[in-house]
Write an enzyme that holds these catalytic residues in place. Sequence first.
Site, PDB file in Angstrom:
ATOM      1  N   CYS A  82       3.645  -7.204  -0.045  1.00 32.57           N
ATOM      2  CA  CYS A  82       4.708  -7.001  -1.032  1.00 32.57           C
ATOM      3  C   CYS A  82       6.070  -7.315  -0.412  1.00 32.57           C
ATOM      4  O   CYS A  82       6.304  -8.448  -0.033  1.00 32.57           O
ATOM      5  CB  CYS A  82       4.642  -5.586  -1.618  1.00 32.57           C
ATOM      6  SG  CYS A  82       5.607  -5.422  -3.132  1.00 32.57           S
ATOM      7  N   HIS A 186      -0.623  -5.677  -3.889  1.00 30.85           N
ATOM      8  CA  HIS A 186      -0.954  -4.559  -3.001  1.00 30.85           C
ATOM      9  C   HIS A 186      -2.465  -4.469  -2.796  1.00 30.85           C
ATOM     10  O   HIS A 186      -3.160  -3.847  -3.599  1.00 30.85           O
ATOM     11  CB  HIS A 186      -0.455  -3.248  -3.613  1.00 30.85           C
ATOM     12  CG  HIS A 186       1.023  -3.080  -3.507  1.00 30.85           C
ATOM     13  ND1 HIS A 186       1.640  -2.565  -2.400  1.00 30.85           N
ATOM     14  CD2 HIS A 186       2.012  -3.410  -4.365  1.00 30.85           C
ATOM     15  CE1 HIS A 186       2.943  -2.559  -2.571  1.00 30.85           C
ATOM     16  NE2 HIS A 186       3.201  -3.070  -3.765  1.00 30.85           N
ATOM     17  N   GLU A 188      -4.053  -2.703  -0.801  1.00 34.59           N
ATOM     18  CA  GLU A 188      -4.436  -1.295  -0.556  1.00 34.59           C
ATOM     19  C   GLU A 188      -4.565  -0.512  -1.859  1.00 34.59           C
ATOM     20  O   GLU A 188      -5.067   0.599  -1.874  1.00 34.59           O
ATOM     21  CB  GLU A 188      -3.432  -0.642   0.409  1.00 34.59           C
ATOM     22  CG  GLU A 188      -2.073  -0.238  -0.171  1.00 34.59           C
ATOM     23  CD  GLU A 188      -1.090  -1.409  -0.369  1.00 34.59           C
ATOM     24  OE1 GLU A 188      -1.491  -2.581  -0.231  1.00 34.59           O
ATOM     25  OE2 GLU A 188       0.081  -1.126  -0.689  1.00 34.59           O
TER      26      GLU A 188
END
Lengths: 204, 250
Positions: A82, A186, A188
């Site tokens: 990001c 993202h 994650e």
Amino acid sequence: MSQVLIINYELNNINSISNAVSRLGFNYNISNSPFDLKKASKIILPGVGSFDIAMKVLKKNGWVDALNSYSKNYEIPILGICLGMQLLADNSEEGKPCDGLCLVPGKIKKLEQTKNEKIPHVGWNELIQKNKSELFNKIPNHSNFYFVHSYHFLTKNESIVIGKTPYCGEFISAYNHKNIFGVQFHPEKSGKYGLLMLKNFLRL
Amino acid sequence: MLKKRIIPTLLIKNMGLVKDVNFLSERRVGSVLPQIKIYNMREVDELIILDISASRNNTNIDFDEIKEFAKHNFIPLTVGGGINKLAHIEELLLIGADKISINSASYRDKKFIKEAVYNFGSQCIVSSIDYKIKNEKRLCHSISGSVNENKNLIEWIETLQSLGVGEFLLTSIDLDGTMKGYDLELLDIIREKVNIPIIISGGCGSYNDMLNSLNSGADAVAASSIFHFTQLTPNGAKSFLHENGIHVRI
């Protein structure tokens, strides 16, 4: 022992990244000091927040010079996520326009509407894979990832682009320049394919 | 293409998961962590966790509790409840939130919103607005719906948008928990005025309610009762929406 170094610079979502890294079974070190670079086998540069403020903090803590000299002398894989992806570029127009880490040729601009798209770009969108990359090993083309951003990466060097996403036309959502990778989404927070992408990186 | 999102909302109070009707008479509906784990297993699009006692009791959201939740969460997470300091935002992002929902503090301190946007970026700041209809006017309410701010919703939306917030979470107190359907009229009114994503909330009772909202300009639908009290699920909703021509992530 191999260790994933996660750069901590106050403005970031460190725990989301470290939770994911640890769930994938890798050791990590949330680092405040560039001295830890010596011990790293992988480097992750996370980030949420504004470009200029993040650069200020990175400079203050000595990361800018350290990462510059380090990435020139060693070939350790680096992943920017990001804002992290953006910080690795040359410069950004966000906030007070300023230089980035200048490790990847390109600049950061605000998304521009092409047909009344809402900005920020928030939610799940496709990653169209360009130029085959190990980062997307076993990840089907056009899989959805989670995005939340208003700015995007631009480059004249198409060969480093490994993924694009259809929004405001089409923007570059993933790059790979030498040992440096960047993703605008993202991983994650992108469910199973997000974690798989992270795993692909950690296994490089 | 960017997908429309289906977002379960989890309301927490004193460590428990609750659900109310019209912001009153909360019922305990279970524990938060098991619910978060289930939503993760099902890979829902996003989660919203709101601490509904923080602003009412003038306390801080329980950071340790959120941290524990975040450990088990690998999907996008928006957190809110009594947020009124930049340090709160920083702490929540560090813990594992992706977006921060701010409500009551916006009425007290517009500068706070500006600074939050400047420091963390628009994409991180969600303006949550709760409103009630009085004399045919939608009026904003703060402190979990208990204080009438006497502000016209549409004007307030425009003000917040000009301060640079990145998304709206709009909740009708009148419809909340009733499962009678979302405030579609509002979506029609603001459709042309709002150029940031809109999450509509309050009143969802069926997959069809979601469809109507998404067809009326909402970018995401938040729902709670429907998932707590019926057999309907976020994935069921997405299958239905997909069949009806909405771009969702399946």
